[in-house]
Design an enzyme around this catalytic site. Structure first.
Site, PDB file in Angstrom:
ATOM      1  N   SER A  26      20.706   3.503 -17.388  1.00 36.57           N
ATOM      2  CA  SER A  26      19.881   4.170 -18.403  1.00 36.57           C
ATOM      3  C   SER A  26      18.402   3.867 -18.168  1.00 36.57           C
ATOM      4  CB  SER A  26      20.283   3.707 -19.808  1.00 36.57           C
ATOM      5  OG  SER A  26      21.656   3.922 -20.028  1.00 36.57           O
ATOM      6  N   CYS A  40       0.833  -1.207   0.000  1.00 38.12           N
ATOM      7  CA  CYS A  40       0.000   0.000   0.000  1.00 38.12           C
ATOM      8  C   CYS A  40       0.864   1.252   0.000  1.00 38.12           C
ATOM      9  CB  CYS A  40      -0.888   0.013   1.234  1.00 38.12           C
ATOM     10  SG  CYS A  40      -1.753  -1.530   1.545  1.00 38.12           S
ATOM     11  N   GLU A  85       2.065   0.675 -11.393  1.00 38.46           N
ATOM     12  CA  GLU A  85       3.523   0.543 -11.245  1.00 38.46           C
ATOM     13  C   GLU A  85       4.255   1.657 -11.991  1.00 38.46           C
ATOM     14  OE1 GLU A  85       5.792  -2.145 -10.045  1.00 38.46           O
ATOM     15  OE2 GLU A  85       4.140  -2.648  -8.732  1.00 38.46           O
ATOM     16  N   GLY A 124     -16.166  -8.390 -35.488  1.00 32.68           N
ATOM     17  CA  GLY A 124     -17.279  -8.382 -34.523  1.00 32.68           C
ATOM     18  C   GLY A 124     -17.049  -9.373 -33.392  1.00 32.68           C
TER      19      GLY A 124
HETATM   20  C1  LIG Z   1      -5.882  -1.917 -10.706  1.00 37.27           C
HETATM   21  C2  LIG Z   1      -4.880  -1.115  -9.958  1.00 37.27           C
HETATM   22  C3  LIG Z   1      -4.033  -1.752  -9.048  1.00 37.27           C
HETATM   23  C4  LIG Z   1      -3.111  -1.005  -8.320  1.00 37.27           C
HETATM   24  N1  LIG Z   1      -2.348  -1.632  -7.370  1.00 37.27           N
HETATM   25  C5  LIG Z   1      -1.609  -0.872  -6.524  1.00 37.27           C
HETATM   26  C6  LIG Z   1      -0.982  -1.460  -5.387  1.00 37.27           C
HETATM   27  O1  LIG Z   1      -1.065  -2.679  -5.160  1.00 37.27           O
HETATM   28  N2  LIG Z   1      -0.307  -0.652  -4.525  1.00 37.27           N
HETATM   29  C7  LIG Z   1      -0.202   0.693  -4.731  1.00 37.27           C
HETATM   30  O2  LIG Z   1       0.414   1.369  -3.908  1.00 37.27           O
HETATM   31  N3  LIG Z   1      -0.773   1.287  -5.808  1.00 37.27           N
HETATM   32  C8  LIG Z   1      -1.481   0.532  -6.706  1.00 37.27           C
HETATM   33  N4  LIG Z   1      -2.094   1.124  -7.789  1.00 37.27           N
HETATM   34  C9  LIG Z   1      -1.948   2.568  -7.991  1.00 37.27           C
HETATM   35  C10 LIG Z   1      -1.195   2.942  -9.249  1.00 37.27           C
HETATM   36  O3  LIG Z   1       0.173   2.679  -9.081  1.00 37.27           O
HETATM   37  C11 LIG Z   1      -1.522   4.411  -9.556  1.00 37.27           C
HETATM   38  O4  LIG Z   1      -2.832   4.436 -10.072  1.00 37.27           O
HETATM   39  C12 LIG Z   1      -0.552   5.041 -10.529  1.00 37.27           C
HETATM   40  O5  LIG Z   1       0.677   5.221  -9.900  1.00 37.27           O
HETATM   41  C13 LIG Z   1      -1.025   6.367 -11.066  1.00 37.27           C
HETATM   42  O6  LIG Z   1      -1.454   7.223 -10.044  1.00 37.27           O
HETATM   43  P1  LIG Z   1      -2.877   7.977 -10.172  1.00 37.27           P
HETATM   44  O7  LIG Z   1      -3.888   6.946 -10.505  1.00 37.27           O
HETATM   45  O8  LIG Z   1      -3.091   8.786  -8.959  1.00 37.27           O
HETATM   46  O9  LIG Z   1      -2.744   8.920 -11.439  1.00 37.27           O
HETATM   47  P2  LIG Z   1      -2.137  10.443 -11.466  1.00 37.27           P
HETATM   48  O10 LIG Z   1      -0.802  10.475 -10.814  1.00 37.27           O
HETATM   49  O11 LIG Z   1      -3.175  11.385 -10.962  1.00 37.27           O
HETATM   50  O12 LIG Z   1      -1.951  10.645 -13.031  1.00 37.27           O
HETATM   51  C14 LIG Z   1      -2.993  11.023 -13.910  1.00 37.27           C
HETATM   52  C15 LIG Z   1      -2.399  11.237 -15.301  1.00 37.27           C
HETATM   53  O13 LIG Z   1      -1.429  12.312 -15.256  1.00 37.27           O
HETATM   54  C16 LIG Z   1      -0.190  11.856 -15.751  1.00 37.27           C
HETATM   55  N5  LIG Z   1       0.890  12.534 -15.019  1.00 37.27           N
HETATM   56  C17 LIG Z   1       1.028  12.707 -13.676  1.00 37.27           C
HETATM   57  N6  LIG Z   1       2.158  13.369 -13.395  1.00 37.27           N
HETATM   58  C18 LIG Z   1       2.773  13.617 -14.595  1.00 37.27           C
HETATM   59  C19 LIG Z   1       3.994  14.260 -14.977  1.00 37.27           C
HETATM   60  N7  LIG Z   1       4.820  14.769 -14.072  1.00 37.27           N
HETATM   61  N8  LIG Z   1       4.279  14.339 -16.286  1.00 37.27           N
HETATM   62  C20 LIG Z   1       3.448  13.815 -17.223  1.00 37.27           C
HETATM   63  N9  LIG Z   1       2.286  13.185 -16.926  1.00 37.27           N
HETATM   64  C21 LIG Z   1       1.959  13.093 -15.631  1.00 37.27           C
HETATM   65  C22 LIG Z   1      -0.178  10.356 -15.479  1.00 37.27           C
HETATM   66  O14 LIG Z   1       0.755   9.685 -16.313  1.00 37.27           O
HETATM   67  C23 LIG Z   1      -1.619  10.000 -15.803  1.00 37.27           C
HETATM   68  O15 LIG Z   1      -1.784   9.859 -17.187  1.00 37.27           O
HETATM   69  C24 LIG Z   1      -3.002   0.394  -8.548  1.00 37.27           C
HETATM   70  C25 LIG Z   1      -3.833   1.016  -9.475  1.00 37.27           C
HETATM   71  C26 LIG Z   1      -4.775   0.296 -10.162  1.00 37.27           C
HETATM   72  C27 LIG Z   1      -5.699   1.020 -11.098  1.00 37.27           C
END
Ligand SMILES: Cc1cc2nc3c(=O)[nH]c(=O)nc-3n(C[C@H](O)[C@H](O)[C@H](O)COP(=O)(O)OP(=O)(O)OC[C@H]3O[C@@H](n4cnc5c(N)ncnc54)[C@H](O)[C@@H]3O)c2cc1C
Length: 408
Positions: free
Chosen positions: A338, A128, A388, A365
């Site tokens: 890298s 988490c 990730e 389809g």
């Molecule tokens: C099914 C699922 C399982 C998951 N499992 C885990 C888990 O087990 N443990 C855990 O800790 N987390 C988990 N996650 C969380 C996951 O790692 C996050 O959803 C992910 O890191 C993105 O964060 P966010 O959803 O808040 O998106 P945001 O950070 O809000 O991003 C929204 C958009 O903005 C873009 N963005 C943000 N910052 C920048 C930047 N600086 N430059 C360019 N683009 C940017 C992102 O690429 C994305 O397209 C899970 C998520 C899902 C959906």
């Protein structure tokens, strides 16, 4: 030079074939059902446990394969079987890596076995880190861990989100802020042992894909854990924080944050999962294109279809090579100078998304219906450019590493 080979050795081949058998005979037939049910497929995890595929022993054996290819090979086969069930089987591994990356030998020995349980009583674990306001921006994390010296306990408060296996896990690994002044350098990872009061499951999410995998909020309210549940121990934490404060004042050696150590180690493995999904969809599309007849000939007779399949296969093989390179580097102790781990996850994730979309198109389809698996594979693949580290964040890591510039 004679030592160079991309050939799996006999042991690796037999493990691969064994996993493939489980993926084909147990996971594939169950995939559609658990996708519809949107529930953790406990009976399938149990089957995997019975044959030793869901076990610490198996995971450790692959993890310590000196070539580095044990984990990516296992991931590819499992996710070729089904991604939702696959994530239910390997989700525990992310939490285990969290402990392996930051824990002491004693902590690894105590907690990692409890994450898996035993054949008669299988358990899962959760990692988490993400929070509602701290996804890509890990430094915005608010979950707080405060040390109660009198009782030698840590007190956790906050809300985690998107946790795979969150709330249903026996052991939760929680990343929390111990020193708010330091941003992401002031984080530490903690074990929350089974049945600890103060930890509860919040909302369970209904998702687009990987629906057999449980994803939920984890709420921590005055959750008290023993001092020894701080991964790495208090002395190491104090020393790391002191170095980070020193660096903040004077500049100097970079201090890694807790969650990043986990992600760096797990990215190639996640890339391998994406390769498995892409390969599965490609195989369905290839078979279909050879047998579906339109205009009096198989649709693969058209270059428009055949060339798509050629590109799909080329991209899948390229993705696998990037994953294997990063996995080999990690096993050989070579640093990702890298950002090779991020490269592999970026390319494999994007490939899975593109290839599954192309597969759906080739099936016409039928591809759009739940009678065929490519629709599910396409939904499953979509997460691989998000979790990730999103594709954008991977590009950021790669660009920063290559340039040495603070690109935003
Ligand atoms: C099914 C699922 C399982 C998951 N499992 C885990 C888990 O087990 N443990 C855990 O800790 N987390 C988990 N996650 C969380 C996951 O790692 C996050 O959803 C992910 O890191 C993105 O964060 P966010 O959803 O808040 O998106 P945001 O950070 O809000 O991003 C929204 C958009 O903005 C873009 N963005 C943000 N910052 C920048 C930047 N600086 N430059 C360019 N683009 C940017 C992102 O690429 C994305 O397209 C899970 C998520 C899902 C959906």
């Amino acid at each position: 030079m004679g030592d160079f080979t991309l050939e799996l050795n006999d042991d690796q081949k037999s493990v691969r074939d064994w996993i493939h058998g489980f993926a084909a005979d147990v996971m594939r037939p169950a995939a559609a059902e658990w996708d519809e049910r949107e529930e953790t497929p406990w009976p399938v995890i149990q089957e995997a446990a019975k044959i030793g595929l869901y076990s610490l022993d198996f995971y450790a054996q692959q993890f310590f394969d000196p070539t580095g290819l044990g984990i990516p090979m296992a991931m590819e086969e499992l996710f070729w079987g089904d991604a939702g069930i696959g994530l239910s089987i390997v989700g525990t591994g992310l939490a285990a890596v969290g402990v392996l990356a930051n824990g002491t030998e004693e902590q690894i020995g105590t907690w990692v076995p409890q994450m898996y349980g035993d054949v008669n009583d299988v358990k899962v674990a959760a990692f988490c880190s993400s929070e509602p306001d701290a996804g890509s921006d890990v430094s915005a994390m608010r979950t707080r861990a405060v040390y109660d010296e009198a009782k030698d306990e840590w007190v956790l408060n906050g809300t985690k989100t998107w946790a795979t296996n969150g709330g249903i896990a026996a052991v939760h690994v929680v990343v929390a802020v111990v020193d708010p002044e330091l941003g992401s350098k002031g984080h530490a990872s903690f074990i929350v042992p089974p049945n600890t009061p103060g930890l509860s499951q919040g909302q369970k999410f209904k998702k687009h894909g990987i629906r057999a995998s449980h994803t939920a909020e984890v709420v921590l309210e005055d959750c008290r854990i023993p001092g020894e549940c701080l991964l790495g121990g208090k002395a190491k934490l104090d020393e790391r924080l002191a170095r980070a404060h020193e660096r903040a004042k004077t500049g100097g050696e970079r201090v890694k944050n807790a969650a990043m150590a986990t992600f760096e180690a797990s990215r190639p493995a996640v890339g391998a999962q994406a390769v498995g999904i892409a390969r599965a969809a490609y195989e369905v599309a290839l078979d279909y294109a050879k047998t579906r007849v339109q205009f009096g000939r198989p649709i693969i007779d058209n270059q428009g279809i055949a060339f798509q399949l050629a590109d799909m296969r080329t991209q899948i093989d390229a993705a696998r090579l990037l994953v294997w390179r990063a996995s080999w580097m990690a096993a050989a102790g070579r640093p990702f100078t890298s950002a090779e781990g991020s490269m592999s996850k970026l390319y494999a994730g994007e490939t899975a998304k593109t290839v599954t979309a192309q597969a759906m198109q080739i099936l016409g389809g039928n591809g759009y219906t739940r009678e065929y698996p490519v629709e599910r594979m396409h939904r499953d693949a979509a997460i691989y450019t998000i979790f990730e580290g999103t594709s954008e964040i991977q590009r950021l890591v790669i660009a920063r590493t290559l340039s040495g510039m603070p690109i935003r």
